[in-house]
Design a protein around this motif. Sequence first.
Motif, mmCIF file in Angstrom:
data_model
loop_
_atom_site.group_PDB
_atom_site.id
_atom_site.type_symbol
_atom_site.label_atom_id
_atom_site.label_comp_id
_atom_site.label_asym_id
_atom_site.label_seq_id
_atom_site.Cartn_x
_atom_site.Cartn_y
_atom_site.Cartn_z
ATOM 1 N N GLU A 327 0.838 -1.195 0.000
ATOM 2 C CA GLU A 327 0.000 0.000 0.000
ATOM 3 C C GLU A 327 0.879 1.253 0.000
ATOM 4 O O GLU A 327 1.935 1.288 0.639
ATOM 5 C CB GLU A 327 -0.915 0.018 1.230
ATOM 6 C CG GLU A 327 -2.106 -0.898 1.112
ATOM 7 C CD GLU A 327 -3.210 -0.546 2.094
ATOM 8 O OE1 GLU A 327 -3.312 0.651 2.458
ATOM 9 O OE2 GLU A 327 -3.958 -1.451 2.490
ATOM 10 N N PHE A 328 0.409 2.270 -0.728
ATOM 11 C CA PHE A 328 1.120 3.547 -0.727
ATOM 12 C C PHE A 328 0.139 4.669 -1.024
ATOM 13 O O PHE A 328 -0.930 4.442 -1.604
ATOM 14 C CB PHE A 328 2.274 3.550 -1.747
ATOM 15 C CG PHE A 328 1.855 3.338 -3.181
ATOM 16 C CD1 PHE A 328 1.707 4.408 -4.054
ATOM 17 C CD2 PHE A 328 1.618 2.054 -3.663
ATOM 18 C CE1 PHE A 328 1.337 4.210 -5.375
ATOM 19 C CE2 PHE A 328 1.248 1.848 -4.990
ATOM 20 C CZ PHE A 328 1.114 2.925 -5.843
ATOM 21 N N ASP A 329 0.508 5.857 -0.608
ATOM 22 C CA ASP A 329 -0.343 7.032 -0.779
ATOM 23 C C ASP A 329 0.167 7.861 -1.947
ATOM 24 O O ASP A 329 1.378 7.894 -2.227
ATOM 25 C CB ASP A 329 -0.358 7.884 0.495
ATOM 26 C CG ASP A 329 -1.693 8.566 0.713
ATOM 27 O OD1 ASP A 329 -2.721 7.918 0.464
ATOM 28 O OD2 ASP A 329 -1.712 9.728 1.139
ATOM 29 N N CYS A 330 -0.730 8.531 -2.630
ATOM 30 C CA CYS A 330 -0.366 9.402 -3.757
ATOM 31 C C CYS A 330 -0.447 10.855 -3.302
ATOM 32 O O CYS A 330 -1.497 11.313 -2.835
ATOM 33 C CB CYS A 330 -1.310 9.172 -4.930
ATOM 34 S SG CYS A 330 -0.982 10.234 -6.361
ATOM 35 N N ARG A 331 0.664 11.578 -3.417
ATOM 36 C CA ARG A 331 0.732 12.972 -2.984
ATOM 37 C C ARG A 331 1.168 13.826 -4.168
ATOM 38 O O ARG A 331 2.255 13.665 -4.709
ATOM 39 C CB ARG A 331 1.728 13.146 -1.846
ATOM 40 C CG ARG A 331 1.423 12.378 -0.567
ATOM 41 C CD ARG A 331 0.294 13.038 0.206
ATOM 42 N NE ARG A 331 -1.004 12.475 -0.108
ATOM 43 C CZ ARG A 331 -2.159 13.070 0.146
ATOM 44 N NH1 ARG A 331 -2.169 14.275 0.673
ATOM 45 N NH2 ARG A 331 -3.285 12.486 -0.149
ATOM 46 N N TYR A 332 0.299 14.758 -4.585
ATOM 47 C CA TYR A 332 0.600 15.650 -5.711
ATOM 48 C C TYR A 332 0.775 17.080 -5.222
ATOM 49 O O TYR A 332 0.050 17.535 -4.328
ATOM 50 C CB TYR A 332 -0.520 15.611 -6.762
ATOM 51 C CG TYR A 332 -0.291 16.605 -7.885
ATOM 52 C CD1 TYR A 332 0.524 16.284 -8.957
ATOM 53 C CD2 TYR A 332 -0.857 17.882 -7.838
ATOM 54 C CE1 TYR A 332 0.755 17.194 -9.969
ATOM 55 C CE2 TYR A 332 -0.621 18.797 -8.844
ATOM 56 C CZ TYR A 332 0.185 18.449 -9.904
ATOM 57 O OH TYR A 332 0.424 19.368 -10.890
ATOM 58 N N ALA A 333 1.749 17.784 -5.778
ATOM 59 C CA ALA A 333 1.945 19.210 -5.484
ATOM 60 C C ALA A 333 2.434 19.889 -6.761
ATOM 61 O O ALA A 333 3.073 19.266 -7.616
ATOM 62 C CB ALA A 333 2.962 19.411 -4.360
ATOM 63 N N MET A 334 2.137 21.173 -6.885
ATOM 64 C CA MET A 334 2.548 21.915 -8.077
ATOM 65 C C MET A 334 4.060 22.103 -8.133
ATOM 66 O O MET A 334 4.629 22.255 -9.201
ATOM 67 C CB MET A 334 1.861 23.280 -8.105
ATOM 68 C CG MET A 334 0.367 23.208 -8.345
ATOM 69 S SD MET A 334 -0.073 22.513 -9.947
ATOM 70 C CE MET A 334 0.557 23.785 -11.049
ATOM 71 N N SER A 335 4.730 22.112 -6.988
ATOM 72 C CA SER A 335 6.181 22.285 -6.964
ATOM 73 C C SER A 335 6.786 21.328 -5.953
ATOM 74 O O SER A 335 6.142 20.949 -4.974
ATOM 75 C CB SER A 335 6.560 23.731 -6.620
ATOM 76 O OG SER A 335 6.007 24.115 -5.381
ATOM 77 N N ALA A 336 8.045 20.943 -6.188
ATOM 78 C CA ALA A 336 8.713 19.965 -5.337
ATOM 79 C C ALA A 336 8.865 20.498 -3.913
ATOM 80 O O ALA A 336 9.120 21.676 -3.697
ATOM 81 C CB ALA A 336 10.083 19.612 -5.919
ATOM 82 N N GLY A 337 8.706 19.616 -2.940
ATOM 83 C CA GLY A 337 8.889 19.974 -1.540
ATOM 84 C C GLY A 337 7.627 20.401 -0.826
ATOM 85 O O GLY A 337 7.642 20.578 0.394
ATOM 86 N N ARG A 338 6.517 20.575 -1.549
ATOM 87 C CA ARG A 338 5.294 21.086 -0.931
ATOM 88 C C ARG A 338 4.211 20.015 -0.801
ATOM 89 O O ARG A 338 3.029 20.342 -0.644
ATOM 90 C CB ARG A 338 4.757 22.283 -1.726
ATOM 91 C CG ARG A 338 5.737 23.437 -1.757
ATOM 92 C CD ARG A 338 5.117 24.703 -2.288
ATOM 93 N NE ARG A 338 6.054 25.820 -2.238
ATOM 94 C CZ ARG A 338 5.755 27.074 -2.544
ATOM 95 N NH1 ARG A 338 4.523 27.378 -2.931
ATOM 96 N NH2 ARG A 338 6.655 28.029 -2.475
ATOM 97 N N TRP A 339 4.607 18.754 -0.842
ATOM 98 C CA TRP A 339 3.622 17.685 -0.684
ATOM 99 C C TRP A 339 3.082 17.684 0.739
ATOM 100 O O TRP A 339 3.839 17.733 1.708
ATOM 101 C CB TRP A 339 4.271 16.340 -0.988
ATOM 102 C CG TRP A 339 4.898 16.255 -2.337
ATOM 103 C CD1 TRP A 339 4.259 16.090 -3.533
ATOM 104 C CD2 TRP A 339 6.292 16.345 -2.631
ATOM 105 N NE1 TRP A 339 5.170 16.068 -4.556
ATOM 106 C CE2 TRP A 339 6.435 16.220 -4.039
ATOM 107 C CE3 TRP A 339 7.437 16.505 -1.865
ATOM 108 C CZ2 TRP A 339 7.662 16.259 -4.663
ATOM 109 C CZ3 TRP A 339 8.666 16.555 -2.486
ATOM 110 C CH2 TRP A 339 8.773 16.431 -3.863
ATOM 111 N N SER A 340 1.777 17.586 0.857
ATOM 112 C CA SER A 340 1.125 17.541 2.162
ATOM 113 C C SER A 340 0.953 16.075 2.565
ATOM 114 O O SER A 340 0.279 15.304 1.873
ATOM 115 C CB SER A 340 -0.231 18.239 2.099
ATOM 116 O OG SER A 340 -0.910 18.160 3.331
ATOM 117 N N ILE A 341 1.581 15.683 3.672
ATOM 118 C CA ILE A 341 1.534 14.299 4.133
ATOM 119 C C ILE A 341 0.487 14.189 5.241
ATOM 120 O O ILE A 341 0.684 14.727 6.340
ATOM 121 C CB ILE A 341 2.913 13.842 4.660
ATOM 122 C CG1 ILE A 341 4.030 14.219 3.675
ATOM 123 C CG2 ILE A 341 2.900 12.351 4.931
ATOM 124 C CD1 ILE A 341 3.940 13.565 2.331
#
Length: 539
Positions: A327-341
């Motif tokens: 299992e894994f979660d998908c995290r999308y952000a417009m720019s690197a480093g700003r993924w919300s966990i």
Amino acid sequence: MTRSGRPRSGLRGNSDAINELALLLQDQLRQARMSVRDLCKAFDESHFQEGCSIPSHATVQRRLSGENLATARPLINAIITICTPAAEVQSVQKHAMELLRKAAISPPRNPVGADSGAETSELRAQLGILQRQHIATQRELHAERRQRSDASPGLSLTMMWLLGSLHATRDQEQPGSADATVADLQRRLLRIEKERDATKSALVAATRRIQDLESQLSSQPEAGAPTRPENQTEPTTPAPLQRATNAELETLERGLRSRDPDGNRMAAVLRRALDFPLDGSHTGRFRWDQLSKTEKTTLGTRVEIELRRAFGFDPGGQLDFKFNDIEFDCRYAMSAGRWSIPPEAHGKICLLITADDQTSSWSVGLVRADPELLNSTHNRSGSTTLNALGRSAIRWLHQDATLPNNALIHLPQADIDAIFTPRSSISRMVELFRRAQHQPISRTVAATVALNDQYERRIREAQGPLTEEGIIILRGSPDGQDIARRLDLPIPGVGEWVSARITALRDVDENTPHFEAEGQRWVLAMPHDPIAAAPSVVR
């Protein structure tokens, strides 16, 4: 190219919290693409309290290594204010103050018998820095390749123009002038190739150094850690800097790479996800800033939907996806480093994704969001972001890869206005292929300009007027791809078109890109070439 600079010396803080703070400040500086000298130049009196002088370059270097950093709160705030995006300043400052408070209540390190711990800390610091340098060097290499690729058509046109000028005016120009121009072009090419090779060499050296440091670090005991009894088993969760031994991460990484070795499937997923909320065929929108705030929030969900369709992922129990029983979660952000966990993903594997239409680039990586890799600050829902160590722990599957082009984004505003002003969809299509030559035009772009789903018919109808101007439209068929290849144009893929103005030239050197039709040789037209009808070719 921006230089990343050499790694700073090992951390010299008197506690783990101070060294973590030093790493945080170094990471802010590196993300801002600034050297210590650039930082010092950006300092002014407003950054420091009354009575505090602006520190020297040497002092800043020492503080960034952790030396006497606990007493340099004005400098800490100044570095964060200058190097951190405005939206993140408050969060980073809060994190820095928490580390200072933690350092104040923690006993200083005992220097007796601490040689192994000091060596390990220094190795960790160098490893994190070199990993970030490695990422920066990869980005520079990718940018250099893209610039070289973008420059190639222009350079080819320049060479064609030069050859045509030499042929037309060889009896009028002074001997040697053309030779000097050719020599200058050759020198430029040689310089570009040397810069490319130097960047590649730096990338290889950084990779080898990282591997050496990881090997050394894996053999070092933790500072102050008690010796494990012989009958005690290894911990079930590996340390973040020993992530190479994480079987789940390795299995998932191998599985994803085997599904999409060249990244084309992921690139298509992100292209569809970015285009979906724009709905160009009905709205005429093609830029992210044309969306409402509510529409922007749906992009992450759209990426998940497209990923499930393209890769066949099963839904997870607690997280988004399951693949190979992991299992894994998908995290999308417009720019690197700003993924919300989110809280449910803490300690779990996350697939991190970014895509930027402005730079036509995207990145995908994996990381296990262990607590030590996360910032201590959280929002109301308990979500947080990766800290500096967490960002350096990402296992990149693809980084700064090329996103399928959205031609409209990169056109000047004058061309955009000319394309969308006509009321007739055929006239808009004519303007599109007249102004966006020598680059792939996708189905989405064509539908956005046509403002309906009959874009292929509109393209066929636009070919007539364009042929009279000497402009051909090549589609992604075998014949169209062959002509594009012969003219050294971008090769259109399935569902793509490339336009170009051509002209007939009798005396064409075999090395000049050309194709034959109607008993003549045709080459890409130069701006000064007269307008003449294009031949009837299979397109």
